[in-house]
Design a protein around this motif. Structure first.
Motif, short mmCIF file in Angstrom:
data_model
loop_
_atom_site.label_atom_id
_atom_site.label_comp_id
_atom_site.label_asym_id
_atom_site.label_seq_id
_atom_site.Cartn_x
_atom_site.Cartn_y
_atom_site.Cartn_z
N LYS A 123 6.17 -1.55 -5.65
CA LYS A 123 6.38 -3.01 -5.60
C LYS A 123 5.07 -3.77 -5.34
O LYS A 123 5.04 -4.99 -5.43
N PHE A 124 4.00 -3.03 -5.01
CA PHE A 124 2.78 -3.68 -4.56
C PHE A 124 1.60 -3.45 -5.50
O PHE A 124 1.58 -2.48 -6.26
N ASP A 125 0.64 -4.37 -5.42
CA ASP A 125 -0.60 -4.25 -6.18
C ASP A 125 -1.72 -3.67 -5.31
O ASP A 125 -2.65 -3.06 -5.82
N VAL A 126 -1.61 -3.90 -4.00
CA VAL A 126 -2.63 -3.44 -3.05
C VAL A 126 -1.93 -2.87 -1.82
O VAL A 126 -0.98 -3.47 -1.31
N VAL A 127 -2.41 -1.72 -1.35
CA VAL A 127 -1.90 -1.10 -0.11
C VAL A 127 -3.07 -0.94 0.84
O VAL A 127 -4.09 -0.33 0.49
N VAL A 128 -2.94 -1.49 2.04
CA VAL A 128 -3.98 -1.41 3.06
C VAL A 128 -3.39 -0.76 4.30
O VAL A 128 -2.37 -1.23 4.81
N ILE A 129 -4.02 0.31 4.79
CA ILE A 129 -3.51 0.97 5.99
C ILE A 129 -4.59 1.04 7.07
O ILE A 129 -5.78 1.14 6.78
N SER A 130 -4.14 0.96 8.32
CA SER A 130 -5.04 1.02 9.46
C SER A 130 -4.43 1.89 10.54
O SER A 130 -3.22 2.12 10.55
#
Length: 323
Positions: A123-130
């Protein structure tokens, strides 16, 4: 935004940035969907920046309760304890971010990110994890890579006065500006697993010492079954022992990873707010570049150390990978 064109309201609201990167880039931003995991101080800075830039939607995932550490670095958390009661970090940050830009859809998703299926990430264009473990970084990156569409992946870690951003845009095409116009360029990115598997001895001598130090800390936390940041000065002897073992296994001199740097990372596992602003700002800029296809993106690591004030881009890739 459902249509192809910016609405009159969007054009008025984003007028200044449209003058900087153009209406086409703003349209791309307004149609983008961003997923963020781990609401730490660095991520709070990043979310603020992309919400103000006008992305289409932002989904937050972090089921943790508010802690003293979170309050010290995350400015999105209200200081009123009565407001925080019974709410997760993601829910509190969601409420604050909606006030920054009502035109951006900000929502919360509950659950363990690692257990979610590939269809969720589609569903996403960008995935950012921290604040993720080594295993989780590898797992989420691979889930993004297995999708039928290209999903940009970023992993960010900020400890005391140091920060690291990993970028995987897979196969990325963009316009590179030149004096006589623009040239179409293509970059091939390695996965996180591929990047950290590159033999240390094959890397240039001037590669950031932070790269090696972060790999040692990462490996130590994994071996000890610790969550990211669950480390203290009492662990330093074991960390230094692991450093020695890794340097011997990689056939590199131990001077590549100064003991003083590891000591700083061990003692200062928490975030330092001014560094959060720098790393979060850089991350926001990189995500905007990736969505708009304008500007030279980082390939594939960015490091910052406040002790010398330097930010460094390092390309940690297998030399056989086409670029």
């Amino acid at each position: 935004m459902n249509g192809e064109e910016l609405t009159e309201q969007e054009t008025a609201l984003y007028d200044r940035q449209i003058r900087v990167w153009g209406a086409d880039a703003q349209r791309r931003l307004s149609k983008s969907h961003i997923l963020v995991y781990g609401m730490k101080g660095t991520i709070a800075e990043f979310c603020k920046n992309i919400v103000l830039a006008g992305v289409g939607s932002l989904t937050l995932v972090d089921d943790r309760a508010v802690s003293e550490e979170a309050l010290s670095a995350n400015f999105l958390i209200p200081p009123d304890e009565s407001v925080c009661s019974g709410k997760t970090l993601a829910e509190l940050c969601c409420d604050s971010l909606r006030e920054f830009n009502p035109m951006v859809r900000v929502s919360v998703e509950k659950g363990d990110l690692a257990s979610l299926g590939a269809e969720f990430f589609d569903k996403f264009d960008v995935v950012v994890i921290s604040c993720c473990s080594l295993a989780t970084k590898k797992l989420i990156n691979e889930k993004c890579r297995k999708l039928s569409k290209l999903v940009s992946f970023y992993a960010v870690d900020c400890r005391d006065c140091c920060g690291e951003i990993f970028v995987d845009l897979q196969k990325y095409n963009y316009a590179k500006k030149k004096t006589d116009g623009a040239t179409e360029c293509e970059l091939q990115y390695p996965s996180f697993q591929e990047a950290i598997s590159v033999p240390w001895r094959s890397l240039p001598r001037k590669v950031s010492k932070l790269y090696f130090a972060m790999r040692v800390i990462e490996r130590f936390e994994e071996a000890e079954g610790r969550k990211p940041g669950e480390i203290c000065i009492e662990d330093l002897p074991a960390v230094l022992k692991l450093k020695k073992e890794l340097c011997e296994a990689q056939s590199v001199n131990e001077s590549h990873i100064p003991d003083t740097l590891l000591e700083r990372l061990v003692m200062g596992a928490k975030e330092f707010p001014p560094v959060c602003a720098i790393i979060g700002g850089t991350l926001g800029q990189e995500v905007i570049k990736a969505i708009s296809s304008k500007g030279d993106p980082v390939k594939n690591f960015f490091f910052f150390d406040a002790t010398d004030g330097k930010g460094m881009i390092e390309d940690i890739s297998n030399p056989n990978l086409e670029s």
